[in-house]
Design an enzyme around this catalytic site. Structure first.
Site, PDB file in Angstrom:
ATOM      1  N   HIS A 156      -2.390 -12.376  23.225  1.00 54.68           N
ATOM      2  CA  HIS A 156      -2.574 -11.208  24.096  1.00 54.68           C
ATOM      3  C   HIS A 156      -1.981 -10.007  23.382  1.00 54.68           C
ATOM      4  CE1 HIS A 156       1.456 -12.622  25.029  1.00 54.68           C
ATOM      5  NE2 HIS A 156       1.725 -11.503  25.687  1.00 54.68           N
TER       6      HIS A 156
ATOM      7  N   ASP B 102       5.199  -7.679  21.263  1.00 50.53           N
ATOM      8  CA  ASP B 102       5.983  -8.729  20.589  1.00 50.53           C
ATOM      9  C   ASP B 102       5.100  -9.835  20.009  1.00 50.53           C
ATOM     10  OD1 ASP B 102       5.629  -9.189  23.444  1.00 50.53           O
ATOM     11  OD2 ASP B 102       6.861 -10.989  23.231  1.00 50.53           O
TER      12      ASP B 102
ATOM     13  N   ASP C 168       1.913 -16.538  26.206  1.00 46.12           N
ATOM     14  CA  ASP C 168       2.773 -16.187  27.350  1.00 46.12           C
ATOM     15  C   ASP C 168       2.013 -16.504  28.630  1.00 46.12           C
ATOM     16  OD1 ASP C 168       4.352 -15.188  25.376  1.00 46.12           O
ATOM     17  OD2 ASP C 168       4.534 -13.160  26.192  1.00 46.12           O
TER      18      ASP C 168
ATOM     19  N   HIS D 221       9.497 -18.588  22.120  1.00 50.69           N
ATOM     20  CA  HIS D 221       9.362 -17.365  22.925  1.00 50.69           C
ATOM     21  C   HIS D 221      10.319 -17.429  24.114  1.00 50.69           C
ATOM     22  CE1 HIS D 221       7.638 -14.216  25.479  1.00 50.69           C
ATOM     23  NE2 HIS D 221       7.054 -13.747  24.405  1.00 50.69           N
TER      24      HIS D 221
HETATM   25 ZN   LIG Z   1       5.730 -12.150  24.668  1.00 50.43          ZN
HETATM   26 ZN   LIG Z   2       3.517 -11.141  26.879  1.00 48.28          ZN
END
Ligand SMILES: [Zn+2]
Ligand SMILES: [Zn+2]
Length: 341
Positions: free
Chosen positions: A106, A110, A221, A296
């Site tokens: 996405h 980050d 994520d 993450h």
């Molecule tokens: Zn992230």
């Molecule tokens: Zn994210």
């Protein structure tokens, strides 16, 4: 001061030895040879997973932002390229000329700000085709922006090293917007993108790699969803985004006490779009995942207490990854070898 002076003197003597004597130069050359030696791409048949970034936007020493490098046979793919992640690749001696594509989960910063480093360094390393960047709608805008922003840098590199070493057309990235489904199938490798839930970020994807009887899933994520469970079904290794609610709540409370309402608000918001550590044992069990490894981290564990909190929420045997850690899954086998950095 005396100690500092002695250290400087010793360093000076070592430098004189290294550059000024034949045996010193041999030591220096041996170290340099180690630094430039090719990595393990051609030496291993199976899936090899390198954590090039295990962090998130919350800074943590020794952790680059999200990045997972997956080698299948002699092809290298990178899932996300957060800030600082190319340095981990370089330190792990991954020959990025084999880089076939960057797969973006996405468009949060980050996960993408390291892409220009991967482009530049794989170009310098002799990548034979333009770097493709796969990702959700919006990836064209991201890649177009990077190509434009780094046009001066490319022109300096070509002017300095020559177009024969750095063909200019190979320095310009190509965006490939994708939909969920099979992205690629061939040479024993199948790459599948699946939809995850990181609302309000949409679309957002995770990726599954299947290669000669072995499988690795990268969640991206996401909160825990049925789609994630389906995509991870019977996977050898699930690399999973993780959030610790007790740690996030502690930061929120501390921020309120310190009169930092903006920080408190952010920490109140983030639990809604990441997978909570306490849910991952059940997810891995339902999906029949053989090994669960978390990355993450929200927030990244920075001391033994934070690590204990994560371990108390996760099932026994979960791997808390670190930058430079690797997993080796030999083709047609059942082993999963964890290689410490
Ligand atoms: Zn992230
Ligand atoms: Zn994210």
């Amino acid at each position: 001061m005396a100690v500092v002076g002695l250290v400087a003197l010793a360093a000076g003597a070592a430098a004189w030895y290294l550059v000024g004597t034949a045996s010193g130069r041999a030591v220096l050359l041996a170290r340099a040879a180690q630094a430039v030696a090719g990595g393990p791409v051609a030496e291993f048949d199976g899936l090899r997973v390198l954590l090039c970034g295990t962090g998130s936007p919350l800074a943590s020493p020794g952790r680059a932002q999200a990045c997972v490098a997956i080698t299948a046979g002699s092809s290298l793919y990178v899932v996300d390229a957060g800030a600082g992640s190319h340095a981990t690749m370089q330190l792990s001696r991954q020959p990025t000329r084999h880089l076939r594509a960057v797969l973006v989960t996405h468009l949060h910063t980050d996960h993408v700000t390291g892409i220009p480093d991967f482009n530049l360094m794989s170009w310098v390393d002799g990548r034979p085709a333009p770097l493709e960047v796969y990702g959700p709608a919006g990836v064209e805008r991201l890649v177009g922006g990077f190509n434009e922003a780094f046009a001066p840098d490319r022109s300096y590199r070509v002017a300095h090293h020559g177009a024969e070493l750095l063909p200019p057309e190979l320095g310009v990235m190509v965006a490939v917007p994708i939909e969920p489904g099979i992205l690629q199938e061939g040479d024993g490798l199948r790459i599948t993108a699946f939809t995850v839930d990181h609302a309000p970020v949409a679309p957002a994807f995770g990726y599954r790699f299947d290669y000669r009887g072995r499988s690795v899933v990268v969640s991206g994520d996401t909160v825990v969803t049925e789609g994630l469970e389906q995509a991870a079904t019977d996977a050898d290794l699930l690399l999973q985004d993780v959030l610790s609610l007790p740690l996030v709540r502690a930061v929120e409370e501390a921020a309120l006490a310190a009169d930092r309402p903006r920080v408190a608000k952010i920490f109140a918001d983030i639990p809604s779009y990441h997978a909570h550590a306490s849910e991952l044992g059940a997810l891995a069990e339902r999906a029949g995942v053989r090994m669960l490894a978390v990355y993450h981290f929200v927030p990244p564990p920075r001391n033994a207490v934070m690590e204990m909190v994560y371990r108390s929420e996760l099932p026994d045997g979960t791997i808390l990854t670190r930058d430079g850690m690797a997993f080796e899954l030999p083709a047609d086998g059942t082993d999963i070898r964890v290689v410490e950095p």
